[in-house]
Design a protein around this motif. Structure first.
Motif, PDB file in Angstrom:
ATOM      1  N   LEU A 503      24.200  -0.339   4.869  1.00 13.10           N
ATOM      2  CA  LEU A 503      23.534  -1.097   3.805  1.00 13.10           C
ATOM      3  C   LEU A 503      24.260  -2.427   3.649  1.00 13.10           C
ATOM      4  O   LEU A 503      25.171  -2.570   2.842  1.00 13.10           O
ATOM      5  CB  LEU A 503      23.537  -0.297   2.500  1.00 13.10           C
ATOM      6  CG  LEU A 503      22.765   1.021   2.502  1.00 13.10           C
ATOM      7  CD1 LEU A 503      22.684   1.603   1.099  1.00 13.10           C
ATOM      8  CD2 LEU A 503      21.365   0.841   3.058  1.00 13.10           C
ATOM      9  N   LYS A 504      23.840  -3.378   4.446  1.00 15.11           N
ATOM     10  CA  LYS A 504      24.584  -4.639   4.504  1.00 15.11           C
ATOM     11  C   LYS A 504      24.310  -5.543   3.309  1.00 15.11           C
ATOM     12  O   LYS A 504      25.029  -6.493   3.075  1.00 15.11           O
ATOM     13  CB  LYS A 504      24.273  -5.370   5.809  1.00 15.11           C
ATOM     14  CG  LYS A 504      22.786  -5.699   6.000  1.00 15.11           C
ATOM     15  CD  LYS A 504      22.580  -6.580   7.215  1.00 15.11           C
ATOM     16  CE  LYS A 504      22.781  -5.782   8.499  1.00 15.11           C
ATOM     17  NZ  LYS A 504      22.360  -6.529   9.681  1.00 15.11           N
ATOM     18  N   SER A 520      24.999   5.202  -8.831  1.00 14.93           N
ATOM     19  CA  SER A 520      24.620   6.588  -8.522  1.00 14.93           C
ATOM     20  C   SER A 520      24.340   7.338  -9.822  1.00 14.93           C
ATOM     21  O   SER A 520      24.991   7.117 -10.844  1.00 14.93           O
ATOM     22  CB  SER A 520      25.737   7.278  -7.746  1.00 14.93           C
ATOM     23  OG  SER A 520      26.872   7.371  -8.550  1.00 14.93           O
ATOM     24  N   TYR A 521      23.372   8.236  -9.760  1.00 13.11           N
ATOM     25  CA  TYR A 521      23.075   9.096 -10.903  1.00 13.11           C
ATOM     26  C   TYR A 521      23.952  10.333 -10.805  1.00 13.11           C
ATOM     27  O   TYR A 521      24.179  10.843  -9.704  1.00 13.11           O
ATOM     28  CB  TYR A 521      21.612   9.524 -10.897  1.00 13.11           C
ATOM     29  CG  TYR A 521      20.645   8.397 -11.148  1.00 13.11           C
ATOM     30  CD1 TYR A 521      20.668   7.697 -12.345  1.00 13.11           C
ATOM     31  CD2 TYR A 521      19.700   8.032 -10.191  1.00 13.11           C
ATOM     32  CE1 TYR A 521      19.775   6.662 -12.572  1.00 13.11           C
ATOM     33  CE2 TYR A 521      18.805   7.004 -10.414  1.00 13.11           C
ATOM     34  CZ  TYR A 521      18.852   6.320 -11.608  1.00 13.11           C
ATOM     35  OH  TYR A 521      17.979   5.301 -11.835  1.00 13.11           O
ATOM     36  N   PRO A 522      24.426  10.847 -11.920  1.00 12.00           N
ATOM     37  CA  PRO A 522      25.231  12.067 -11.841  1.00 12.00           C
ATOM     38  C   PRO A 522      24.368  13.279 -11.505  1.00 12.00           C
ATOM     39  O   PRO A 522      23.199  13.328 -11.866  1.00 12.00           O
ATOM     40  CB  PRO A 522      25.818  12.197 -13.253  1.00 12.00           C
ATOM     41  CG  PRO A 522      24.898  11.415 -14.127  1.00 12.00           C
ATOM     42  CD  PRO A 522      24.295  10.349 -13.293  1.00 12.00           C
ATOM     43  N   GLU A 610      32.505  -0.997   2.615  1.00 15.62           N
ATOM     44  CA  GLU A 610      31.059  -1.214   2.516  1.00 15.62           C
ATOM     45  C   GLU A 610      30.333   0.127   2.491  1.00 15.62           C
ATOM     46  O   GLU A 610      30.943   1.188   2.556  1.00 15.62           O
ATOM     47  CB  GLU A 610      30.607  -2.111   3.663  1.00 15.62           C
ATOM     48  CG  GLU A 610      31.304  -3.476   3.568  1.00 15.62           C
ATOM     49  CD  GLU A 610      30.730  -4.503   4.509  1.00 15.62           C
ATOM     50  OE1 GLU A 610      29.517  -4.713   4.483  1.00 15.62           O
ATOM     51  OE2 GLU A 610      31.513  -5.054   5.292  1.00 15.62           O
ATOM     52  N   ILE A 611      29.017   0.051   2.433  1.00  9.84           N
ATOM     53  CA  ILE A 611      28.244   1.263   2.148  1.00  9.84           C
ATOM     54  C   ILE A 611      27.522   1.764   3.397  1.00  9.84           C
ATOM     55  O   ILE A 611      26.856   0.993   4.100  1.00  9.84           O
ATOM     56  CB  ILE A 611      27.202   0.987   1.042  1.00  9.84           C
ATOM     57  CG1 ILE A 611      27.871   0.391  -0.197  1.00  9.84           C
ATOM     58  CG2 ILE A 611      26.435   2.265   0.702  1.00  9.84           C
ATOM     59  CD1 ILE A 611      28.746   1.328  -0.968  1.00  9.84           C
ATOM     60  N   ALA A 623      25.134   7.724  -0.171  1.00  7.58           N
ATOM     61  CA  ALA A 623      25.501   6.364   0.227  1.00  7.58           C
ATOM     62  C   ALA A 623      26.961   6.141  -0.135  1.00  7.58           C
ATOM     63  O   ALA A 623      27.275   5.477  -1.117  1.00  7.58           O
ATOM     64  CB  ALA A 623      24.596   5.354  -0.474  1.00  7.58           C
ATOM     65  N   PRO A 624      27.873   6.727   0.632  1.00  9.31           N
ATOM     66  CA  PRO A 624      29.289   6.596   0.278  1.00  9.31           C
ATOM     67  C   PRO A 624      29.869   5.246   0.689  1.00  9.31           C
ATOM     68  O   PRO A 624      29.362   4.596   1.602  1.00  9.31           O
ATOM     69  CB  PRO A 624      29.946   7.721   1.090  1.00  9.31           C
ATOM     70  CG  PRO A 624      29.059   7.885   2.279  1.00  9.31           C
ATOM     71  CD  PRO A 624      27.665   7.546   1.834  1.00  9.31           C
ATOM     72  N   MET A 625      30.912   4.876  -0.029  1.00  3.30           N
ATOM     73  CA  MET A 625      31.644   3.681   0.386  1.00  3.30           C
ATOM     74  C   MET A 625      32.650   4.084   1.463  1.00  3.30           C
ATOM     75  O   MET A 625      33.316   5.106   1.341  1.00  3.30           O
ATOM     76  CB  MET A 625      32.384   3.069  -0.800  1.00  3.30           C
ATOM     77  CG  MET A 625      33.164   1.835  -0.427  1.00  3.30           C
ATOM     78  SD  MET A 625      34.080   1.163  -1.798  1.00  3.30           S
ATOM     79  CE  MET A 625      32.803   0.299  -2.656  1.00  3.30           C
TER      80      MET A 625
END
Lengths: 673, 193
Positions: A503-504, A520-522, A610-611, A623-625
């Motif tokens: 995800l640039k 992010s939603y919990p 980045e993601i 979508a982790p960093m």
């Protein structure tokens, strides 16, 4: 004058401090405004309540102690004049004694400095570090001041965390539980205070961290070598000195036995005196830190006079540390536990247990509140350290729901994050839950059998007190009896729809030019929200197609990995979440082909911070960093709603080994020609 | 009336300080007697009873040591309260590393007065009010203590806390708003009845 201004003036109006014109204006307004009239009534009632509290009378004991100190000061002042007159005579006498001492003493002169320097060098060898946080706090009024906090680490790995991950968000136990971002290039950090007081009081904080070798010897006055002693076969130098209380200015004699080899304090003896570290000390207390602990339990005991507020126990400011025979400690703990449970049905943990069989070479390191949220202690922690290796066992007890606003603690706090990082430590978390009590054990860098023994002994202790250890019932798919390569149930039509995208265009610290922001939603599978440059919001679950088109843009952003890069050995696991009751954490472990592993390693090496986004059938799962280079070609996929979805993904991957290249939902979108 | 008494007391205090400077031991004792409860109360409610004893002694030792240098720019009471507040603030900062809470033992800090719940209009108990007070910041607690429990005017409080009058006014207002919010559910419960 409108209602909001009236509100501001009400306290002054009630205390007759307003000028007559304003008071009259307020009276006029109130006579015609029912809302303000009600406020005035409420405020009057509150003011009367506050006034009725009155002043607190001074306890007689405090007065007596003060008068004694004042008498002492008066006496000293009187003596001061006499002393001045006698100064010349006394000086001469002292000089004579010194000369006599030099002439006639056959002993070595005081060598405490040498002992300390030796101990310091030894501590340095053993990776004993002293970290000083100098925190400049800028108050809202424009003033600023500097506070210094100290942490002492023997484990060198904690330091590498600072040095290796600049810009990474770390959670540290500094001043309770705080969140900070440390920037190693500037050697500064930003810190978010957690208590309400601080939030109101402090505008910004800047931290400067310095690291220096540390020996566990407080600043003793007049330290001198009192001799040597052998403790557990180790020759120790005994350093004696005086400790002067910060506030009381009372001096107390303390002696430390310092191991010549390691520089660690093996025994501490506190002489009789009125106050040491805030605790009243009436008799001589001595304990050996390296005593065999097989038959001992450390406990923190809260005096029964501790205050109770709305079912929660107040937190004493300092904790007496006690090493007790197991039988006595257990009795004490049982009493305290009953006392607390009786008064605090909703939680409020102030007692912790230690395993009865902590290996004797582990030293008790620290105990106390590891987290404070809104002025309430939400976790108590004790840690043991093996000095030679830095191995650590941390025992922590806390509330599962400590506070409505306690978002800090729900994040996992100390359950392995800091200690593990990306270092492949073996660690385990054992969870005990009874009502809302929480008990976790974290250990790092331990030999597994040893860890298991400790965990088992902990379980025994917990059971002894009527708790029940809830084993983490892990459900695995495919079952362990099946071969991982055996296909699951019937393959789904969209086999192999897993794709990894970069995800640039997401804004991060490493990529500040990104136009989109991601939140992010919990909750498991709850998805993400993306906010665009024009304020447009896209939900990953509600608008997956828009997300692909506008944020991912597969037309000009090819996936980094596809199902071709994944081996058909996926395994789904469902484990009860360790922090939330009833919820299940689902993940799918996938292994990459050698080519896929290489691609992922290369990509993550060059895109730290980045993601990375993982899509399944066109839906964003996670979508982790990217925090570090991912080597080894193994990826744990989370973000799945439930085990059913996880099984679907496993089937899709495992049945796709011999199938053609995937035909995913993502690929249905037009591609660049 | 209160003001007149305040002026008279300020004049007496100056006289006592002067006598203390000249070596009259009894003068300091008189000053101590007239201010001890107010100062202890401020300390106790600001830092909590567990730290109050030590802080109280520290305050009076500081006062004893520096009373000879008191110039009379403000009243002696204001000056003494300022020392007390500085010690409290210092102590609070130092204690932050340990636990940033103030232990409240209702019996210890409730003072000797009657329970507000006994009053006709009060909808909360003394301990509830004391608990609500703990939600305030150190500065707000000090402002509330001085304004309500010790009946100091905004101007006098501004001399203690070294802030402008307006800031004190805003601080008291903010504290009262917070207390009202904290206690609001109790008020509603009573209203529903």
């Amino acid at each position: 004058m409108n209602c909001s201004k009236i509100d501001l003036h009400l306290p002054g109006y009630l205390s007759h401090e307003l000028d007559p014109a304003t008071a009259e204006e307020i009276e006029r307004h109130i006579s015609g405004c029912s809302s303000c009239s009600a406020k005035l009534q409420a405020e009057r009632s509150l003011a009367e309540g506050l006034i009725a509290l009155g002043v607190c009378p001074v306890p007689q004991e405090t007065e007596r102690a003060l008068h004694e100190r004042l008498d002492g000061i008066r006496g000293t002042e009187r003596q001061g004049y006499r002393f001045l007159r006698a100064w010349a005579v006394a000086g001469a006498l002292v000089a004579m004694i010194m000369v006599a001492g030099l002439l006639f003493s056959r002993q070595e002169p005081v060598t405490a400095a040498e002992v300390l320097s030796h101990a310091r060098a030894a501590a340095n060898r053993y990776k004993s570090w002293h970290i000083v946080y100098r925190i400049r706090e800028h108050l809202r009024g424009g003033k600023s001041f500097v506070n210094s906090y100290e942490e002492w680490y023997r484990a060198p790995d904690m330091l590498t965390d600072y040095e290796k991950y600049p810009g990474q968000e770390l959670t540290l136990a500094v001043c309770g539980s705080v969140r900070m971002i440390y920037d190693s290039s500037q050697n500064t950090a930003r810190l978010w205070p957690m208590t309400k007081d601080e939030q109101h009081e402090i505008a910004t904080r800047k931290i400067t961290i310095s690291v220096e070798p540390k020996v566990d010897l407080p600043s003793l006055k007049n330290p001198h070598l009192a001799g040597t002693i052998v403790i557990r076969g180790k020759t120790c130098d005994v350093v004696e000195g005086t400790y002067v209380g910060w506030k009381s200015k009372m001096s107390t004699k303390i002696s430390y036995a310092v191991d010549r080899e390691t520089g660690l304090v093996m025994r501490r003896t506190i002489g009789s005196g009125p106050q040491v570290n805030g605790n009243m000390v009436r008799d001589t207390v001595s304990w050996e830190l390296d005593k065999p602990m097989a038959d001992s339990v450390f406990g923190i005991r809260i005096p029964k006079g501790a205050s109770v507020l709305k079912g929660k126990v107040g937190v004493p400011r300092s904790y007496p540390k006690m090493l007790l025979p197991a039988s006595r400690a257990q009795e004490m703990l049982r009493n305290d536990m009953e006392w607390i449970l009786e008064r605090c049905p909703n939680g409020g943990i102030r007692v912790f247990y230690a395993p009865a069989q902590v290996p004797e070479s582990y030293m008790f390191n620290w105990a106390g509140p590891s987290s404070v949220v809104d002025g309430r202690c939400t976790a108590v922690q004790v840690s043991y350290i093996k000095p030679s290796t830095g191995d650590t066992i941390v025992l922590e007890q806390r509330l599962s729901k400590p506070d409505e606003q306690g978002d800090a603690i729900t994040e996992g706090s100390f359950s392995g994050r800091i200690f593990t990082g990306t270092v492949p430590y073996r660690y385990a978390v054992l969870t005990w839950q009874k009502d809302k009590f929480y008990f976790t054990m974290t250990a790092s860098s331990l030999a597994t059998p040893e860890l298991i023994r400790v965990a088992e002994s902990l379980q025994l202790v917990v059971n002894r007190y009527g708790g029940s250890v809830q084993p983490r019932q892990t459900q695995t798919y495919p079952p362990a009896t099946e071969s991982a390569t055996v296909s699951g149930p019937k393959p789904v039509s969209h086999a192999g729809t897993l794709e990894f995208y970069y995800l640039k265009d997401i804004s991060t610290a490493s990529n500040p030019r990104g136009r989109w922001r991601m939140y992010s939603y919990p909750g498991a599978g709850a998805g993400y929200s993306f906010t665009g440059p024009t304020g447009k919001i896209i939900g990953s679950n509600a608008q997956p197609k828009q997300l692909l088109d506008e944020v991912v843009q597969p037309a000009k952003n090819k996936p980094i990995l596809t199902s071709r890069d994944i081996l058909a050995t996926a395994v789904a696991t469902a484990t009860p979440d360790q922090y939330t009751k009833g919820e299940t954490a689902v993940k799918v472990d996938v292994a990459l082909t050698p080519a896929g592993a290489k691609k992922l390693a290369e990509f993550t090496r060059t895109h730290t911070g980045e993601i990375l986004a993982i899509f399944y059938r066109g839906r964003l799962l996670m979508a982790p960093m990217i925090k570090d280079t991912i080597v080894g070609g193994k990826v744990a996929i989370t973000g799945l709603r439930d085990m059913r979805e996880a099984k679907g993904l496993v089937d899709a991957i495992n049945s796709d080994r011999t199938s053609k290249p995937p035909n995913s939902g993502i690929r249905q979108l037009p591609r660049s020609r | 009336m209160a003001k007149t008494e305040g002026v008279r007391e300020a004049g007496q205090d100056l006289d006592l300080v002067e006598r203390f400077r000249q070596g009259d031991r009894g003068a300091f004792d008189s000053l101590y007697e007239s201010h001890k409860d107010g100062i202890y109360s401020l300390i106790c409610r600001t830092v909590g009873p567990y730290s109050a004893d030590d802080a109280f002694q520290e305050v009076f030792i500081q006062i004893f040591r520096s009373a000879r240098r008191f110039r009379g720019d403000s009243s002696f009471g204001t000056w003494a309260y300022r020392i007390a507040f500085n010690v409290c603030r210092d102590l609070t900062r130092r204690n932050k590393r340990q636990v940033s809470t103030i232990d409240v033992d209702p019996d210890a800090i409730a003072g000797g007065a009657c329970d507000p719940a006994d009053q006709a209009n009060a909808c909360w108990t003394r301990s509830e009010l004391l608990e609500a007070l703990q939600s305030l910041t150190t500065d707000e607690r000090a402002a509330i203590e001085l304004h309500y429990m010790q009946s100091l005017s905004y101007r006098e409080i501004s001399g203690v806390l070294l802030c402008p009058d307006g800031t004190i006014k805003a601080r008291v207002h903010s504290a009262i708003t917070k207390l009202r919010l904290k206690l609001s559910h109790l008020v509603e419960e009573v209203d529903e009845r």
